[in-house]
Design an enzyme around this catalytic site. Structure first.
Site, PDB file in Angstrom:
ATOM      1  N   GLY A 175       0.802  -1.214   0.000  1.00  0.00           N
ATOM      2  CA  GLY A 175       0.000   0.000   0.000  1.00  0.00           C
ATOM      3  C   GLY A 175       0.833   1.261   0.000  1.00  0.00           C
ATOM      4  O   GLY A 175       2.043   1.246  -0.208  1.00  0.00           O
ATOM      5  N   ASP A 211      11.912  -9.161   8.222  1.00  0.00           N
ATOM      6  CA  ASP A 211      12.256  -8.390   7.018  1.00  0.00           C
ATOM      7  C   ASP A 211      13.083  -7.176   7.402  1.00  0.00           C
ATOM      8  O   ASP A 211      12.821  -6.059   6.951  1.00  0.00           O
ATOM      9  CB  ASP A 211      10.999  -7.976   6.265  1.00  0.00           C
ATOM     10  CG  ASP A 211      11.294  -7.549   4.829  1.00  0.00           C
ATOM     11  OD1 ASP A 211      12.327  -7.989   4.279  1.00  0.00           O
ATOM     12  OD2 ASP A 211      10.503  -6.779   4.250  1.00  0.00           O
TER      13      ASP A 211
END
Length: 534
Positions: A43, A155
């Site tokens: 997004g 991550d």
């Protein structure tokens, strides 16, 4: 002030349009969107103004509306809020609220004005060793807080470390826990899936190990190396080649790198997770290193190390400390940054035994002399892989593999046109293999063959079929090549060639499918060759 209903409907339409400008859109009585300031695979991040405290700005992360139909994407988005709400630390970005925006979802977070550590690195090339150690000590403290709550980031990279200034000094804030996993709850990720960014993935994750705190420590070691040298430890090449280097190689020191930094990198990037420091111990070590190196200047940026980015190059011996060779590396969907990596193209065909001027992948046609075949098919026409065979299942027409003498029965008189292959090798995200289906038209029959190349340790069953290009109806095959085993010595195999006699007057296409054997969790794939008239 409440947003009028007609304004909300208008904004819903703008949300459905990817190009819609949401500037000025009000989210209930709470926030007003000002401008987009970033984005990623899930997004867009907007700067927003609080309507309650008008001098306060926040960041609103909006989930891409097309992902709203994907339960896993929505789950991860909601999971990020749940994780961050329970993590309170000065070096972790605070999440304030979960909101709805039209038909999408949004996270309201603290606005961190200084950009990311990636932006800072791009601007400066490299950082002084002492500064790099101090910044990452802050990140290690944030990780230690997360690990105490049973949360692994999964991550960690410069893009997910934001910067602001506190009392004139740089201050790190760790963000984007959207793919983190709470260790004591069922994962929302497909079991065994490899999640993260290739440059920072720990070796045990490549082998399908469960996410654990040492994987975050490994990634932090890569980031420390990158901040001081200007490049990650294993840079360049496609994602799967980088992942292989994490398993097979060890980092190399750069000339001028302080010994204290190099020792931390080595310790963090130990192949054995149990030998890596805890995030808490690492934070203390980095603060000590930062004090000792605070006056050292930054190193000049280093050129990316592109060794071993393709499997044609010699394999590097596996260190003794690496996982057992008997455990085969495998890959599932790699989220986020991997989508930006370039698709590799290899030349399977230009090799001894292919005959004449074998064409290269991506060319308009694949040339082979009459009676020859591309790739590494053996002189007998059998696939080169061990235990490969053609079962001839569901074959329509005269579907016969090449004869035992190396030629179909009438090949001496058959006039074959050049081989026609797919324009490039097909490479899907998460697959440790690339394939290229081909065909050759003769005066009486059609030849089919499929090329495949994969990482060492991969085993697959491959089928080659001929289908009607208009109806997708099976016309010939599927011809099965079972048990293709890929190793350092045999990184590529052919399935075929096979000879078929389909009905005339149609357009056809060769379809190559494969499934990974011994790794049922990893989905198979499919590739289509060029359409042709017969």
């Amino acid at each position: 002030m409440r947003t009028p209903p007609e304004a909300r409907h208008e904004t819903d339409d703008r949300l459905r349009d990817d190009a819609g400008d949401l500037t000025g859109y009000r989210i209930g009585d709470a926030y007003e969107l000002i401008e987009p300031i970033g984005g990623g695979g899930t997004g867009t991040v907007w700067r927003a103004r609080s309507l309650v405290q008008e001098d306060e700005h926040v960041a609103v992360k909006l989930l891409r509306e097309d992902l709203m139909a994907e339960p896993k994407a929505v789950n991860r988005f909601v999971q990020e809020r749940a994780i961050l709400l329970m993590l309170r630390h000065p070096h972790i970005v605070r999440v304030r609220d979960l909101i709805t925006v039209g038909t999408s979802l949004g996270l309201v977070m603290d606005l961190v004005e200084g950009g990311s550590l990636r932006d800072h690195l791009h601007e400066h090339g490299t950082l002084p060793p002492g500064e790099a150690a101090m910044l990452l000590a802050q990140v290690a403290e944030a990780l230690a807080a997360a690990h105490r709550r049973g949360v692994v980031h999964r991550d960690l990279k410069p893009d997910n470390i934001l910067l602001d200034r506190v009392d004139g000094r740089l201050h790190c804030r760790l963000t984007d826990f959207g793919i983190a996993r709470v260790l004591d709850t069922p994962s929302m990720t497909t079991p065994g899936a490899l999640v993260g960014t290739a440059n920072y993935v720990a070796p045990e994750a490549v082998y399908g190990g469960s996410p654990a705190p040492p994987a975050d420590v490994y990634a932090l070691g890569v980031v420390l190396f990158e901040l001081t040298t200007g490049r990650p430890t294993y840079g360049g090449g496609p994602a799967w080649a980088i992942l292989r280097r994490h398993v097979d190689e060890s980092p190399r020191p750069v000339e001028g790198m302080p010994e204290a930094i190099w020792q931390v990198v080595q310790h963090c990037m130990d192949k054995r997770p149990g030998r890596r420091p805890s995030a808490r111990d690492l934070a203390a070590t980095l603060r000590s290193v930062a004090r000792r190196l605070r006056d050292l200047p930054a190193l000049p940026p280093q050129v990316a190390d592109n060794r071993l980015t393709t499997l044609e190059r010699p394999a590097v011996p596996r260190p003794r400390s690496s996982p057992s060779r008997s455990r085969r590396p495998y890959f599932a969907v790699v989220l986020l940054a991997l989508a930006a990596l370039a698709v590799p193209t290899w030349n399977f065909l230009n090799r001894p035994g292919a005959g004449g001027d074998a064409a290269r992948p991506g060319a308009n046609s694949t040339a082979a002399p009459v009676g020859g075949h591309p790739g590494n098919a053996s002189p007998s026409g059998r696939p080169a892989g061990r235990n490969a065979r053609s079962d001839g299942a569901a074959t329509v027409g005269d579907a016969t593999p090449a004869g035992s003498a190396g030629r179909p029965p009438t090949e001496a008189t058959e006039a074959w046109q050049d081989w026609e292959c797919a324009d490039s090798y097909t490479w899907d995200l998460g697959h440790p293999a690339v394939v290229q289906p081909c065909h050759a038209v003769g005066t009486e029959r059609v030849r089919l063959i499929g090329h495949m190349k994969a990482l060492p340790g991969v085993q697959a069953d491959v089928t080659i079929s001929l289908v009607d290009a208009d109806t997708d109806e099976l016309v010939a095959g599927p011809h099965l090549c079972s048990g293709l085993m890929f190793t350092d010595a045999a990184p590529s195999h052919d399935c075929g060639p096979f000879v078929d006699n389909p009905p005339r007057g149609h357009r056809y296409v060769v379809v190559q499918k494969w499934v990974y054997t011994g790794r049922s969790i990893l989905p198979g794939g499919e590739a289509r060759g060029k359409e042709f008239a017969w």
